[in-house]
Write a protein that holds these residues in place. Sequence first.
Motif, mmCIF file in Angstrom:
data_model
loop_
_atom_site.group_PDB
_atom_site.id
_atom_site.type_symbol
_atom_site.label_atom_id
_atom_site.label_comp_id
_atom_site.label_asym_id
_atom_site.label_seq_id
_atom_site.Cartn_x
_atom_site.Cartn_y
_atom_site.Cartn_z
ATOM 1 N N ILE A 71 -21.238 -38.016 14.530
ATOM 2 C CA ILE A 71 -22.093 -37.133 13.750
ATOM 3 C C ILE A 71 -22.079 -37.636 12.318
ATOM 4 O O ILE A 71 -21.004 -37.831 11.744
ATOM 5 C CB ILE A 71 -21.588 -35.677 13.808
ATOM 6 N N GLU A 72 -23.265 -37.880 11.761
ATOM 7 C CA GLU A 72 -23.363 -38.306 10.360
ATOM 8 C C GLU A 72 -23.891 -37.146 9.536
ATOM 9 O O GLU A 72 -24.890 -36.515 9.893
ATOM 10 C CB GLU A 72 -24.284 -39.513 10.208
ATOM 11 N N LEU A 73 -23.217 -36.902 8.429
ATOM 12 C CA LEU A 73 -23.596 -35.819 7.525
ATOM 13 C C LEU A 73 -23.974 -36.380 6.166
ATOM 14 O O LEU A 73 -23.232 -37.174 5.587
ATOM 15 C CB LEU A 73 -22.428 -34.838 7.342
ATOM 16 N N ALA A 74 -25.122 -35.969 5.670
ATOM 17 C CA ALA A 74 -25.479 -36.238 4.277
ATOM 18 C C ALA A 74 -24.920 -35.070 3.460
ATOM 19 O O ALA A 74 -24.748 -33.969 3.981
ATOM 20 C CB ALA A 74 -26.987 -36.338 4.123
ATOM 21 N N TYR A 75 -24.641 -35.308 2.212
ATOM 22 C CA TYR A 75 -24.119 -34.243 1.351
ATOM 23 C C TYR A 75 -24.511 -34.548 -0.086
ATOM 24 O O TYR A 75 -24.891 -35.664 -0.432
ATOM 25 C CB TYR A 75 -22.596 -34.100 1.500
ATOM 26 N N THR A 76 -24.415 -33.544 -0.926
ATOM 27 C CA THR A 76 -24.810 -33.701 -2.324
ATOM 28 C C THR A 76 -23.753 -34.474 -3.113
ATOM 29 O O THR A 76 -24.058 -35.432 -3.804
ATOM 30 C CB THR A 76 -25.035 -32.327 -2.972
ATOM 31 N N TYR A 77 -22.509 -34.043 -3.017
ATOM 32 C CA TYR A 77 -21.398 -34.682 -3.721
ATOM 33 C C TYR A 77 -20.106 -34.188 -3.082
ATOM 34 O O TYR A 77 -20.126 -33.250 -2.273
ATOM 35 C CB TYR A 77 -21.402 -34.365 -5.219
ATOM 36 N N PHE A 78 -18.984 -34.834 -3.424
ATOM 37 C CA PHE A 78 -17.710 -34.299 -2.956
ATOM 38 C C PHE A 78 -16.711 -34.219 -4.085
ATOM 39 O O PHE A 78 -16.767 -34.965 -5.055
ATOM 40 C CB PHE A 78 -17.153 -35.086 -1.758
ATOM 41 N N ASN A 79 -15.812 -33.234 -3.943
ATOM 42 C CA ASN A 79 -14.722 -33.019 -4.889
ATOM 43 C C ASN A 79 -13.421 -33.442 -4.231
ATOM 44 O O ASN A 79 -13.245 -33.283 -3.025
ATOM 45 C CB ASN A 79 -14.592 -31.540 -5.262
ATOM 46 N N ILE A 80 -12.512 -33.955 -5.037
ATOM 47 C CA ILE A 80 -11.183 -34.326 -4.566
ATOM 48 C C ILE A 80 -10.181 -33.419 -5.268
ATOM 49 O O ILE A 80 -10.225 -33.276 -6.492
ATOM 50 C CB ILE A 80 -10.846 -35.792 -4.908
#
Length: 156
Positions: free
Chosen positions: A136-145
Amino acid sequence: MAENNDYPVSFYFTLSFSGVDAAFKEVSGISKELSIEEIVCGGENRFKYRLPTVSNSPNLVLKRAIVPVGSSLVSWCANCIDQGLAIPIQPHNVILSLLNASGIVCMQWTFNNAYPVKYSISDLNSQESGIAIESIELAYTYFNISSNTNFDKLFN
């Protein structure tokens, strides 16, 4: 001060979306990159200015054994991909947590406004005895660490 070699291992992680935990064998595509634009300086032909523009990330790729019965994740994928934008896509935050040997979260990545863009299964081959894998491939806006502020205490 004693040196501590108890680093987190990459195989002990959990993934959840909308409060539902999902088991995966592999998660990839966790990276950020700052794009640049090259500008040629008029009259100066020896170099180009390299200016930062926007950051981008590849799709998050999740792999696991096919779940044959009632997966809310697969239902979400089907609703997003099969509807052809006839209904609005419902993005979700996806949380990936890296755990230490005691099962305590030591690092966490939150992928904001994620939605499925690709669903595939591994090749089916009668000559092999492997487990069927869905990707499953997911696009996303941004990620936080984020990391556990008590990280040092977890390993001492």
